[in-house]
Design a protein around this motif. Structure first.
Motif, PDB file in Angstrom:
ATOM      1  N   GLY B 160      -4.381   2.918 -11.084  1.00  0.00           N
ATOM      2  CA  GLY B 160      -4.215   1.462 -11.040  1.00  0.00           C
ATOM      3  C   GLY B 160      -3.431   1.032  -9.812  1.00  0.00           C
ATOM      4  O   GLY B 160      -2.897  -0.075  -9.769  1.00  0.00           O
ATOM      5  N   LYS B 161      -3.359   1.909  -8.834  1.00  0.00           N
ATOM      6  CA  LYS B 161      -2.602   1.639  -7.603  1.00  0.00           C
ATOM      7  C   LYS B 161      -3.137   0.362  -6.930  1.00  0.00           C
ATOM      8  O   LYS B 161      -4.321   0.269  -6.647  1.00  0.00           O
ATOM      9  CB  LYS B 161      -2.798   2.855  -6.687  1.00  0.00           C
ATOM     10  N   PRO B 162      -2.247  -0.592  -6.678  1.00  0.00           N
ATOM     11  CA  PRO B 162      -2.771  -1.879  -6.202  1.00  0.00           C
ATOM     12  C   PRO B 162      -3.114  -1.940  -4.721  1.00  0.00           C
ATOM     13  O   PRO B 162      -3.910  -2.765  -4.302  1.00  0.00           O
ATOM     14  CB  PRO B 162      -1.618  -2.849  -6.502  1.00  0.00           C
ATOM     15  N   SER B 163      -2.478  -1.072  -3.923  1.00  0.00           N
ATOM     16  CA  SER B 163      -2.659  -1.239  -2.476  1.00  0.00           C
ATOM     17  C   SER B 163      -3.142   0.061  -1.850  1.00  0.00           C
ATOM     18  O   SER B 163      -3.356   1.061  -2.533  1.00  0.00           O
ATOM     19  CB  SER B 163      -1.339  -1.727  -1.874  1.00  0.00           C
ATOM     20  N   SER B 164      -3.270   0.025  -0.526  1.00  0.00           N
ATOM     21  CA  SER B 164      -3.981   1.109   0.184  1.00  0.00           C
ATOM     22  C   SER B 164      -3.386   2.489  -0.062  1.00  0.00           C
ATOM     23  O   SER B 164      -2.184   2.634  -0.029  1.00  0.00           O
ATOM     24  CB  SER B 164      -3.928   0.865   1.683  1.00  0.00           C
ATOM     25  N   ASN B 165      -4.283   3.431  -0.261  1.00  0.00           N
ATOM     26  CA  ASN B 165      -5.707   3.321  -0.583  1.00  0.00           C
ATOM     27  C   ASN B 165      -5.891   3.074  -2.087  1.00  0.00           C
ATOM     28  O   ASN B 165      -5.296   3.780  -2.891  1.00  0.00           O
ATOM     29  CB  ASN B 165      -6.462   4.615  -0.237  1.00  0.00           C
ATOM     30  N   VAL B 166      -6.716   2.133  -2.402  1.00  0.00           N
ATOM     31  CA  VAL B 166      -6.974   1.783  -3.802  1.00  0.00           C
ATOM     32  C   VAL B 166      -8.143   2.639  -4.305  1.00  0.00           C
ATOM     33  O   VAL B 166      -9.138   2.795  -3.605  1.00  0.00           O
ATOM     34  CB  VAL B 166      -7.347   0.285  -3.919  1.00  0.00           C
ATOM     35  N   PRO B 167      -8.007   3.196  -5.514  1.00  0.00           N
ATOM     36  CA  PRO B 167      -9.139   3.997  -6.042  1.00  0.00           C
ATOM     37  C   PRO B 167     -10.294   3.105  -6.512  1.00  0.00           C
ATOM     38  O   PRO B 167     -10.443   2.849  -7.705  1.00  0.00           O
ATOM     39  CB  PRO B 167      -8.506   4.774  -7.203  1.00  0.00           C
ATOM     40  N   VAL B 432       3.998  -3.887   2.573  1.00  0.00           N
ATOM     41  CA  VAL B 432       3.698  -4.751   1.433  1.00  0.00           C
ATOM     42  C   VAL B 432       4.413  -4.129   0.233  1.00  0.00           C
ATOM     43  O   VAL B 432       4.340  -2.908   0.018  1.00  0.00           O
ATOM     44  CB  VAL B 432       2.170  -4.806   1.192  1.00  0.00           C
ATOM     45  N   ALA B 433       5.135  -4.954  -0.540  1.00  0.00           N
ATOM     46  CA  ALA B 433       5.960  -4.420  -1.639  1.00  0.00           C
ATOM     47  C   ALA B 433       5.137  -3.551  -2.592  1.00  0.00           C
ATOM     48  O   ALA B 433       5.641  -2.555  -3.120  1.00  0.00           O
ATOM     49  CB  ALA B 433       6.607  -5.573  -2.384  1.00  0.00           C
ATOM     50  N   ALA B 434       3.880  -3.918  -2.783  1.00  0.00           N
ATOM     51  CA  ALA B 434       3.041  -3.163  -3.715  1.00  0.00           C
ATOM     52  C   ALA B 434       2.803  -1.726  -3.267  1.00  0.00           C
ATOM     53  O   ALA B 434       2.363  -0.891  -4.055  1.00  0.00           O
ATOM     54  CB  ALA B 434       1.692  -3.867  -3.875  1.00  0.00           C
ATOM     55  N   ASP B 435       3.106  -1.423  -2.015  1.00  0.00           N
ATOM     56  CA  ASP B 435       2.922  -0.058  -1.506  1.00  0.00           C
ATOM     57  C   ASP B 435       4.150   0.820  -1.711  1.00  0.00           C
ATOM     58  O   ASP B 435       4.114   2.010  -1.416  1.00  0.00           O
ATOM     59  CB  ASP B 435       2.613  -0.112  -0.002  1.00  0.00           C
ATOM     60  N   ILE B 436       5.273   0.209  -2.134  1.00  0.00           N
ATOM     61  CA  ILE B 436       6.528   0.982  -2.156  1.00  0.00           C
ATOM     62  C   ILE B 436       7.251   0.814  -3.489  1.00  0.00           C
ATOM     63  O   ILE B 436       8.474   0.703  -3.538  1.00  0.00           O
ATOM     64  CB  ILE B 436       7.449   0.551  -0.983  1.00  0.00           C
ATOM     65  N   LEU B 437       6.481   0.814  -4.563  1.00  0.00           N
ATOM     66  CA  LEU B 437       7.073   0.515  -5.863  1.00  0.00           C
ATOM     67  C   LEU B 437       7.818   1.699  -6.470  1.00  0.00           C
ATOM     68  O   LEU B 437       8.648   1.514  -7.350  1.00  0.00           O
ATOM     69  CB  LEU B 437       5.978   0.045  -6.831  1.00  0.00           C
ATOM     70  N   ASN B 438       7.525   2.902  -6.029  1.00  0.00           N
ATOM     71  CA  ASN B 438       8.231   4.061  -6.571  1.00  0.00           C
ATOM     72  C   ASN B 438       8.307   5.168  -5.515  1.00  0.00           C
ATOM     73  O   ASN B 438       7.643   5.080  -4.483  1.00  0.00           O
ATOM     74  CB  ASN B 438       7.563   4.542  -7.876  1.00  0.00           C
TER      75      ASN B 438
END
Lengths: 313, 528
Positions: B160-167, B432-438
């Motif tokens: 469910g990864k939101p940003s690059s690379n998205v499955p 982008v914040a969605a790339d660095i959530l964990n």
């Protein structure tokens, strides 16, 4: 004459070869890596290396040059790194907007500049002359993009007469086609009007003092007939030369104008390709521009013979 | 004279005929949304590249098995239901009814397995997940199983990864393309169909509504929920000049700008037909990246000195200016995201220049100039390096700032050469914040030496913590591991977070329904 044309065309071959070599080397020596750009910001070094290998960019430069030259000789400019399209197709898609813009600009520039230059010379020293020359200085001085933004603000935003940006292909409707060309053509034409008007004025002034013009007047010919039949034709060689130079300079001008007006032409393609280090595209476009440049010069030289029967090759 | 008149009349008629013939008949009214995206679409394979514009294209054309909602939770998207076995070693995923590719063929689990494999070959989180995967087992065309070697909490987050690379899910025949070769078949199963024949690079990319698409019944939320398309056609217009794009919006020639520059917001706010809307509440994070291979940044103490010399406010003010659009955030994880924590960063990022100088002295810094790469052509990055230079110099460093365009920087940062021979010490960028959530998702936290991203940090402790994070399934424990990674980052800095910033879409007022999501998406958007 045909022999001359043949010799001139043959002479373009070494010119193009040198251009090809210089462009190829300059691109490879410029910092930048198309593989890194393709891979994107989040890619690892391994991803970049894999893409570089896939594109053949890990080979020695000499080998890359030989491969590219062999392809070009077969008429194959390669495939764009980015767009998954042959470079020739990419260029073909972009030729129409640039050609339309350049043609409109030159037609507009000549239609405005030659009469202005002639009138300025004819009315030398009057307010009209000073106004034309003043406009000419302004035309040289204001950057193309400033003129572009001013025209957009006035005619597209405030008056809403014309669209801000974009290009419509001829086959999609003549109205939209011409509507979208007016502002960019005027923007780009300003500098050429300035250039051609100045040269026309100087050239016409020189001919106005010639013996044959005095004789024509003595015969009782009217001003219009003297100017068109006896002055302009004899003043035409330098004017044609500067128009030829102008067409060649347009190649640089369209880059800015196409960016300001979001026109998908060859100028934009060149800028995008250079920024993206899209080697095959840049190489092909520069080769094309060089060929156009050489052919325009040849055309200008041939025009001299039509205008001045004393010139023979 | 008669001839002239006849000629004139004939010319006028001919011109009128040309105009009539060349003007196409008025088309049936369809709602067309014209948008200027942040970049021209050049590459249309969102797995081959990590470029954000290709990712956004992916969300138009393809669908995902899972997706992140507005709260940051992972929800089923193409998946109807999933089960995790008691031993947490088997994930059974069943696809929704009625999923179909744009060519009308049904989406099958074979397609999904092939797509996951291609994505995982390129994506670092995918690679991490595949490290746990023993096998895929296709039960039937609608159900498949992920068999794991050992439990991990990564599976749903990765899929469910939101940003690059998205499955993104692709047909098997497409997904079997070598991951390092760009795909040539753009068949997806997403809410829009890509019009390849109308795609003109440098001009526009066109998407039309997918009439076969069956949205989920839930309301849209972030990237999850029902993807209901409310316009017939979306055109991404390539307008590289910001001023021209804004003029086009003001004149009504386009309906939306994805990322107008901050300094032009006042122009947009003045127009009553335009509104600004922050569609990405998590925003973006500025980051300072070290190259740990080169002296003096091979010494962690010297890198720690930078943590003392910097403060976030100076960077954010210097680039964004308007405090409405930035927020200092002393955390490696984005403010507002589940793992946000200030742990370990107390007393740091406060421009304590004396402490910075003391640390440099302790580390034996010999005055080697820091080769700082300065990107000059992107407005959102341009002022970062000069601010960094100023703060570093105040903190006792010597700095040699090299200005260049972003693409040159991108190529140079991949070089491991010494800084004096064309290499580098540091540069600044934005995530982008969605790339660095964990810690697993965050590329700059990867400290696996040669396998890490440019900068090549090498730290067993960080890697061990990231590994623990990948194995953990308990949310509370995940949080404490993330905190531990952050604390370790202050001892062995791989990069430095420099605060969060936000952009805004500029929309014509007749455009409604734009969703808040980490990626710009066009379902639910209406044009009245």
């Amino acid at each position: 004459m045909l022999g001359y044309i043949g010799r001139r065309l043959l002479a373009t071959i070494p010119v193009m070869a040198v251009v090809a070599l210089v462009v190829f080397l300059m691109l490879r020596l410029t910092t930048g890596d198309p593989a890194a750009i393709i891979a994107g910001d989040n890619a690892t070094s391994q991803d970049v290396a894999a893409i570089r290998a896939k594109l053949g960019l890990d080979r020695p430069i000499a080998q890359q040059f030989v491969i590219w030259t062999a392809r070009v000789l077969r008429g194959d400019f390669g495939e764009s790194f980015f767009f998954k399209k042959p470079v020739a197709t990419l260029i073909a898609e972009r030729i129409e907007p640039t050609l339309a813009l350049a043609t409109c600009t030159i037609v507009l520039a000549v239609a405005m500049a030659v009469p202005l230059g002639v009138v300025a010379a004819w009315k030398r020293g009057t307010w009209l002359d000073r106004a034309v020359m003043g406009f000419s200085v302004l035309g040289f001085s204001i950057p193309v993009f400033v003129i572009g933004y001013l025209l957009i603000y006035l005619f597209a935003i405030e008056l809403a007469w014309l669209p801000v940006q974009g290009y419509q292909r001829f086959r999609e409707g003549f109205g939209g086609f011409i509507e979208r060309l007016i502002l960019p053509s005027f923007t780009l034409a300003v500098i050429y009007v300035a250039l051609i008007a100045r040269i026309t004025r100087a050239s016409v002034l020189e001919v106005l003092g010639a013996d044959h013009v005095r004789t024509a007047r003595a015969k009782g010919l009217g001003d219009a007939a003297v100017l068109t039949r006896h002055v302009l034709r004899n003043a035409a060689v330098p004017i044609i030369t500067v128009i030829g130079i102008g067409v060649a300079l347009l190649i640089g001008g369209v880059v800015v104008t196409e960016s300001v007006y979001a026109i998908p032409g060859l100028g934009r393609l060149t800028v995008d390709a250079v920024l993206a280090r899209a080697y095959p595209t840049v190489q092909a476009v520069i080769l094309l521009f060089s060929a156009v440049y050489v052919l325009i010069n040849l055309l200008v030289d041939l025009t001299y013979t039509v205008l001045d029967p004393r010139i023979r090759y | 004279m008669k001839v002239s008149r006849r000629l004139l009349t004939t010319s006028v008629i001919a011109l009128a005929l040309i105009l009539i013939v060349s003007t196409p008949p008025p088309a049936v009214a369809e709602s067309v949304l014209r948008v200027v995206m942040h970049s021209d679409l050049k590459i249309v394979d969102p797995i081959w590249t990590t470029a954000y514009i290709a990712r956004n294209h992916g969300y138009m054309v393809y669908d995902t098995l899972f997706a992140m909602d507005a709260k940051g939770d992972i929800k089923p998207q193409m998946v109807d239901k999933y089960e995790v076995s008691k031993d947490e070693l088997t994930y059974t995923l069943t696809l929704r009814d009625g999923l179909a590719w744009h060519d009308g063929k049904p989406v099958t689990t074979d397609d999904c397995v092939a797509s996951i494999k291609r994505w995982a070959a390129k994506d670092s989180m995918g690679q991490k997940m595949m490290g746990f995967v023993k096998d895929f087992q296709v039960v039937n065309p609608k159900t498949f199983k992920l068999l794991l070697k050992e439990p991990t909490g990564l599976v749903l987050g990765a899929l469910g990864k939101p940003s690059s690379n998205v499955p993104f899910m692709m047909p098997k025949r497409v997904a079997e393309t070598d991951p390092n070769t760009q795909i040539a078949d753009f068949t997806g199963s997403g809410p829009f169909i890509f019009k390849k024949d109308e795609w003109k690079t440098g001009d526009k990319a066109v998407y039309v509504k997918n009439p076969q698409y069956k949205p989920r019944s839930e309301p849209p939320s972030g990237l999850a929920g029902g993807k209901v398309v409310k316009v017939d056609r979306v055109e991404w217009k390539a307008i590289p000049d910001h001023q021209t794009a804004i003029n086009a919006l003001l004149a009504g020639e386009v309906d939306m700008l994805e990322s107008p520059p901050h300094d032009l917001y006042p122009v947009l706010k003045q127009d009553s037909n335009v509104r600004l809307f922050n569609g990405n509440p998590l925003g973006n994070q500025y980051t300072f990246r070290f190259n740990v291979l080169s002296k003096p940044f091979d010494n962690a103490k010297v890198r720690q000195a930078v943590l003392y010399a910097f403060n976030q406010e100076d960077f954010l003010k210097g680039v964004i200016g308007d405090p409405t659009y930035y927020k200092p955030c002393k955390s490696f994880y984005p403010c507002g995201s589940p793992l946000f924590t200030t742990k370990g960063l107390e007393g740091l990022l406060e421009s304590s220049f004396e402490k910075s100088k003391a640390l440099l002295k302790e580390a034996g810094y010999d005055g080697t100039p820091i080769v700082l790469m300065h990107s000059t052509d992107l407005a959102v990055l341009n002022n970062l390096a000069p601010v960094a230079k100023n703060l570093l110099e105040k903190g006792g460093f010597k700095v040699d700032m090299h200005s260049m365009d972003w693409q040159t920087l991108v190529a140079r940062r991949a070089k491991k050469d010494p800084p004096a021979a064309g290499g580098w010490h540091a540069f600044l960028t934005s995530w982008v914040a969605a790339d660095i959530l964990n810690p697993v998702m965050m590329g700059f936290m990867n400290a696996s030496c040669d396998k890490a991203m440019f900068g090549w940090p090498c730290d067993k402790e960080i890697e061990s913590l990231r590994d623990q994070f990948a194995r953990e399934t308990n949310p509370a424990k995940l949080k404490s591991i993330a905190e531990a990674v952050q604390v370790r980052e202050t001892q062995y800095p791989t990069h430095i977070p420099l605060g969060q910033w936000y952009g805004a879409f500029a929309l014509r007022k007749n455009v409604t329904g734009v969703l808040e999501a980490p990626v710009t998406v066009f379902w639910n958007v209406e044009k009245k």
